[in-house]
Design an enzyme around this catalytic site. Structure first.
Site, PDB file in Angstrom:
ATOM      1  N   THR A   6       0.819  -1.222   0.000  1.00  0.00           N
ATOM      2  CA  THR A   6       0.000   0.000   0.000  1.00  0.00           C
ATOM      3  C   THR A   6       0.848   1.265   0.000  1.00  0.00           C
ATOM      4  OG1 THR A   6      -1.749  -1.157   1.206  1.00  0.00           O
ATOM      5  CG2 THR A   6      -1.807   1.249   1.239  1.00  0.00           C
ATOM      6  N   GLN A  66      -6.483  -1.556  -2.282  1.00  0.00           N
ATOM      7  CA  GLN A  66      -5.663  -0.398  -1.915  1.00  0.00           C
ATOM      8  C   GLN A  66      -4.908   0.140  -3.131  1.00  0.00           C
ATOM      9  OE1 GLN A  66      -5.885  -3.302  -0.205  1.00  0.00           O
ATOM     10  NE2 GLN A  66      -5.109  -3.097   1.894  1.00  0.00           N
ATOM     11  N   ASP A  83      -8.402   4.025  -0.340  1.00  0.00           N
ATOM     12  CA  ASP A  83      -7.130   4.627   0.099  1.00  0.00           C
ATOM     13  C   ASP A  83      -6.629   5.709  -0.854  1.00  0.00           C
ATOM     14  OD1 ASP A  83      -7.353   2.768   2.058  1.00  0.00           O
ATOM     15  OD2 ASP A  83      -5.513   1.695   1.626  1.00  0.00           O
ATOM     16  N   ASP A  90     -12.057   4.109   3.267  1.00  0.00           N
ATOM     17  CA  ASP A  90     -10.949   4.751   3.992  1.00  0.00           C
ATOM     18  C   ASP A  90     -10.174   5.695   3.079  1.00  0.00           C
ATOM     19  OD1 ASP A  90     -11.730   2.997   5.990  1.00  0.00           O
ATOM     20  OD2 ASP A  90     -10.162   1.550   5.549  1.00  0.00           O
ATOM     21  N   ARG A 141     -14.003   5.603  10.385  1.00  0.00           N
ATOM     22  CA  ARG A 141     -13.868   4.541  11.379  1.00  0.00           C
ATOM     23  C   ARG A 141     -12.467   4.612  11.978  1.00  0.00           C
ATOM     24  NH1 ARG A 141     -13.330  -1.216   8.114  1.00  0.00           N
ATOM     25  NH2 ARG A 141     -12.008  -0.524   6.398  1.00  0.00           N
TER      26      ARG A 141
END
Length: 968
Positions: free
Chosen positions: A735, A765, A788, A809, A872
């Site tokens: 990542t 990712q 990401d 995310d 989160r």
């Protein structure tokens, strides 16, 4: 396709057992860190407190009838218990004791401790008994944890009882001991909670045993909490009762104090008396009584014999880890056994040092010097910690793989360690609790506070604020200067040296290990580790250089601006080291190499964390006020950070610039690719180097390395000048390295550019942009991707009038980041996925990191039907604030979601806040009910997360003249 909950993010999000272990470890330290800070503050202001207390004594040596409330014993007990969380159990448990017929709050506190001790003793064997009722090895392991923790809780409560000073045969609190009592009782409360955590980990079992133990612990949990609450409020309670602390004579408050009479005891009675202060009195008596010279009534001689017992036992097992390592081919187990061998040798050295400090006298006997007591307690505490470190190393294996839980080799070593740990604990208890100096007419240092702190006591106090006090003390104490200084600033400098040396010792290890494997995925992960170790070394080096400038300049104190820098750089180093571990966890490698590297990283992880804790908890001065009065003005301000100098601000606003390099894909510039322009950037430039990228799409991956300082890159617009890449996790790249554009050098600025990762949602990712640049600014840029998208990895970053799109995310990292006037636009993810806008990654309480979203718009990018959350918590201390932003109706009313529903709600250590947001998605009535989430209540509180405050993390940095920018 898996749901988003099962998607591997790596970066600490994969291994649930590791996550739980981190939670247990962190919770265990939370109270200790806070209370240690209180101890330091008490040291600093002790003279002021003493004057205040004695002034009160002088004004009213005896309470007058009008100053003392006429309370009955029952009313007094009810008043004291009213400060607790469990007033009913407090009152009912204490009122059963014969001495409860008192109106003295201190006596009531002592009775509360007796209640705790009695209750803990009644259940301490329960885990062991319950373990005999099950064959579930996971449950047995959890019960073993509880047995150990209840043991520790009894130790802490016993220490609390022993620490109360003796006066004419009575025990009485004084202000100087209250911090110690708070620390020990806080630890006892934590041990209860950790036992419950361990039981919750095995919730899959159908056994009724966990519930039996939880039920058995209800009283001890409540009683310990009650004692903690009482001592935390004891001074104010005594004041409310009208009793001056020094109104009753304390030890040494009068030259006529009656000395304590010590009855003459037989050798056997003396030994029992000395051993009574230990957690293991039976083993203490039996082990010492076997030695020929135990026929003595001298407590000091008995202490020396206890040390001999420890040395003998440690020597008998010192070689065992090496022998056991020859019985296995498991590299992970060998590594843990190697740790045990090292810590056993360290424990032997420590106990030998303890014996050596005992001064020779004329008749060949040894006598303790009061000046060495602090050192001896420190060393023996470290020896106990050494044992626990070995146990931790073995337990880590069983947390990751169940076959290790009952490994015969692990069990052999654990069984062999039982006596040495008990004996070491006994010696520590004797020196800490028993008044062994009275025979020589020397007042016990336990009862006499030296007005001049010793180097060892200051080191211990400083290290107590860290997550790893044993490694802090042992590593710093090896440096010569630590033996002579009591200056916390110098000790901080020594901690940095320890950290820097350790990082340098492992910085080349990933490259060496990469030569031992043909696994390309593992090689890629090791490459990430090499990169982030490099970044961590630079961050620590920056910290050292900045501190040395202060020290060489003769300044006594660090100013708030400098401290903000130091905390930022060390926070970055902590993140960098953690990123290596996270990257190694992204895949399940069939190789011992990841474990080798993780084992080698242990010291650097701990030392970096220690340095961060010291600067954040010891050197950082508390603010004189909560926030400057202009809280509302700060919230309404749209100015840039003050480190964006006027000249640089003009660059961001200027329409016609003269660049150093022009990039044009059609050949009309100096170069055709962005990478060619980056190659022309001078290393560590002090002035701004300007790159202009003409309109066009540039398909390339760009890395602005750490030595490329002060670079300003701009284009013709976020929709016109685009850098595009498609590197992703599914294709085998870690990542950290999937970013289309990454920048690491400080002072980076970008304007009117678009950065895209086109890999798509199926590739998981796939980072568009990663920033590790400190004091970086992004103005009118766009960052486009799916999972990401924007990796705000570390350091201070400011995003102004930018667009960010993504799914899972898509804003994540552990930088100190403010988004202002930005458009944040979730898009439709894969089927069965949900969107999470943020996943903030603060690992430790002392990091000044987090995400602040201010005056932004959160709206869908196209037709978004998937459930969408504001974020989160990725790590244990995740911090995210959204304020004065417009939130669309597509956001789920709960607002936030736990990382994994198994752990819902998240730990109370997270920090999630909202303030004065608008739009249909801003309704707070159905938000999550987490301990770590709540709305902000005032402008002043919210102002802490504005550009002017959050990006430097200190009250005093806000400039008098605000640099204005055009309205949003």
């Amino acid at each position: 396709m898996d749901t988003v909950k099962s998607i591997n993010k790596g970066y600490g999000k994969v291994d649930e057992t590791q996550d739980l272990a981190l939670k247990r470890k962190t919770r265990k330290r939370l109270y200790q860190i806070g209370i240690s800070v209180a101890v330091l503050v008490a040291i600093i202001i002790s003279s002021t407190v003493t004057i205040a207390i004695h002034s009160r004594k002088g004004n009213s040596p005896h309470p007058t009838p009008s100053s003392v409330p006429e309370l009955t014993p029952a009313a007094s007990l009810k008043t004291v218990c009213s400060v607790t969380n469990y007033p009913v159990s407090c009152f009912s448990s204490i009122s059963k004791l014969p001495l409860s017929n008192t109106t003295d709050p201190e006596v009531i506190f002592r009775l509360s401790l007796q209640v705790v001790i009695d209750e803990l003793n009644s259940i301490v064997e329960l885990p062991k008994k319950l373990a005999e009722e099950t064959d579930d090895e996971g449950l047995k392991s959890a019960l073993s944890v509880c047995e150990h923790l209840l043991d520790l809780a009894i130790d802490r409560v016993n220490e609390t009882v022993s620490a109360m000073e003796v006066v004419d045969g009575k025990k009485i609190l004084n202000a100087a001991t209250i911090d110690d009592l708070l620390t020990w009782l806080s630890a006892a409360v934590t041990y209860h909670g950790t036992c419950l955590d361990a039981l919750d980990e095995i919730s899959h079992t159908n056994s009724a045993i966990p519930l039996k133990l939880k039920s058995g612990m209800v009283n001890s949990t409540e009683f310990t909490s009650n004692s903690l609450a009482i001592v935390a409020k004891i001074l104010s309670t005594i004041s409310d009762f009208g009793i001056p602390i020094h109104g009753r004579r304390l030890l040494n408050s009068s030259p006529h104090a009656t000395p304590i009479s010590v009855p003459k005891l037989t050798p056997a009675a003396s030994l029992r008396n000395v051993c009574s202060v230990t957690r293991y009195p039976a083993s203490c008596v039996s082990s010492i009584s076997k030695l020929p010279s135990s026929n003595t009534t001298d407590p000091e001689a008995l202490f020396r014999l206890s040390l001999q017992v420890v040395i003998n036992e440690l020597n008998s097992i010192a070689g065992l880890p090496k022998k056991l390592a020859e019985e296995t081919d498991d590299e992970r187990l060998k590594s843990s056994l190697s740790v045990c061998g090292d810590v056993f040798n360290d424990a032997i050295d420590i106990v030998n040092d303890t014996i050596s400090t005992m001064e020779e006298v004329g008749d060949g006997k040894k006598i303790l010097k009061s000046s060495t007591i602090d050192e001896i307690q420190t060393w023996l505490s470290a020896a106990v910690t050494d044992h626990d470190t070995c146990l931790d190393a073995l337990d880590e294996l069983s947390q990751n793989k169940t076959e290790y839980a009952n490994s015969p080799i692990s069990l052999k070593l654990k069984s062999a360690m039982v006596n040495s740990r008990k004996f070491t604990s006994n010696s520590l208890a004797i020196i800490a609790k028993f008044p062994i100096h009275e025979r020589h007419g020397v007042q016990s240092p336990r009862l006499r506070k030296s007005p001049h702190p010793t180097p060892s006591s200051v080191l211990r106090t400083v290290c107590n604020v860290t997550n790893y006090p044993a490694s802090c003390i042992s590593s710093i104490s090896k440096l010569p200067l630590s033996k002579t200084t009591t200056d916390p600033k110098v000790l901080f400098r020594l901690s940095l040296q320890v950290t820097f040396d350790e990082l340098n010792s492992i910085v080349g290890l990933p490259k060496k290990l990469a030569e031992e494997t043909n696994d390309e995925g593992l090689k890629s992960a090791l490459s990430v580790c090499a990169d982030v170790f490099d970044l961590a070394v630079d961050s620590v080096n920056d910290t050292i250089s900045s501190l040395d400038e202060v020290i060489s300049g003769g300044k006594k104190n660090l100013n708030s601006s400098t401290i903000g820098d130091l905390i930022t750089w060390l926070s970055s180093a902590v993140t960098d080291i953690g990123t290596c571990g996270d990257t190694l966890d992204e895949d399940n490698y069939n190789s011992p190499i990841p474990q080798k590297l993780k084992s080698a990283m242990v010291n650097s992880t701990e030392f970096t964390s220690n340095s961060l804790a010291i600067v954040a908890q010891v050197l950082k001065k508390p603010s004189k006020s909560r926030i400057p009065v202009q809280g509302r003005r700060l919230l309404n301000s749209n100015s840039f950070p003050n480190w964006v100098r006027p000249g640089v601000r003009r660059l961001l606003q200027a329409k016609n610039l003269t660049p150093h390099v022009t990039v044009a894909a059609d050949g009309s510039g100096d170069v055709r690719t962005v990478n060619e322009a980056v190659w022309r950037v001078p290393k560590k430039g002090k002035t701004m180097f300007v790159i202009y990228v003409k309109a066009g799409t540039y398909v390339e991956n760009v890395l602005m390395k750490k030595d490329k300082w002060n670079v300003f890159i701009y284009g013709d617009g976020r929709d016109k000048t685009i850098i595009s890449g498609s590197t992703n996790m599914v294709d085998g790249v870690r990542t950290f390295n999937t970013s289309t554009f990454a920048t690491e050098g400080k002072g980076f600025m970008m304007k009117d550019m678009g950065i895209i990762n086109t890999a798509g949602p199926e590739k998981h990712q796939a980072v568009a942009f990663r920033s590790d640049s400190d004091r970086s600014v992004y103005y009118r840029c766009s960052f486009d991707g799916y999972q990401d998208t924007l990796y705000t990895h570390s350091n201070r970053q400011y995003y102004r009038n930018c667009d960010v799109t993504g799914t899972v995310d898509f804003i994540f990292g552990a930088g100190t980041v403010v988004f202002q006037g930005c458009s944040i636009r979730p898009r439709q993810p894969l089927p069965n996925q949900f969107n999470t806008i943020t996943a903030e990654g603060t690992q430790e309480a002392n990091q000044n990191t987090g995400i602040s979203i201010h005056q932004c718009t959160i709206s869908p990018n196209g037709n978004v039907t998937a459930t969408t959350y504001l974020g989160r918590p990725w790590k244990l201390f995740s911090k995210t604030v959204i304020m004065q932003s417009v939130i669309g109706s597509f956001v789920n009313p709960a607002g936030w979601i736990a990382w994994n529903s198994t752990y819902d709600p998240p730990p109370r250590t997270i920090f999630y806040r909202e303030y004065k947001n608008s739009g249909p998605g801003s309704d707070l009535s159905k938000r999550v009910k987490w301990a770590g989430y709540k709305p902000i209540s005032s402008d002043d509180e919210a102002a802490r997360f504005t550009v002017k405050y959050f990006l430097r993390g200190d009250d005093n940095w806000i400039p008098k003249a605000v640099m204005g920018m055009p309205p949003l």
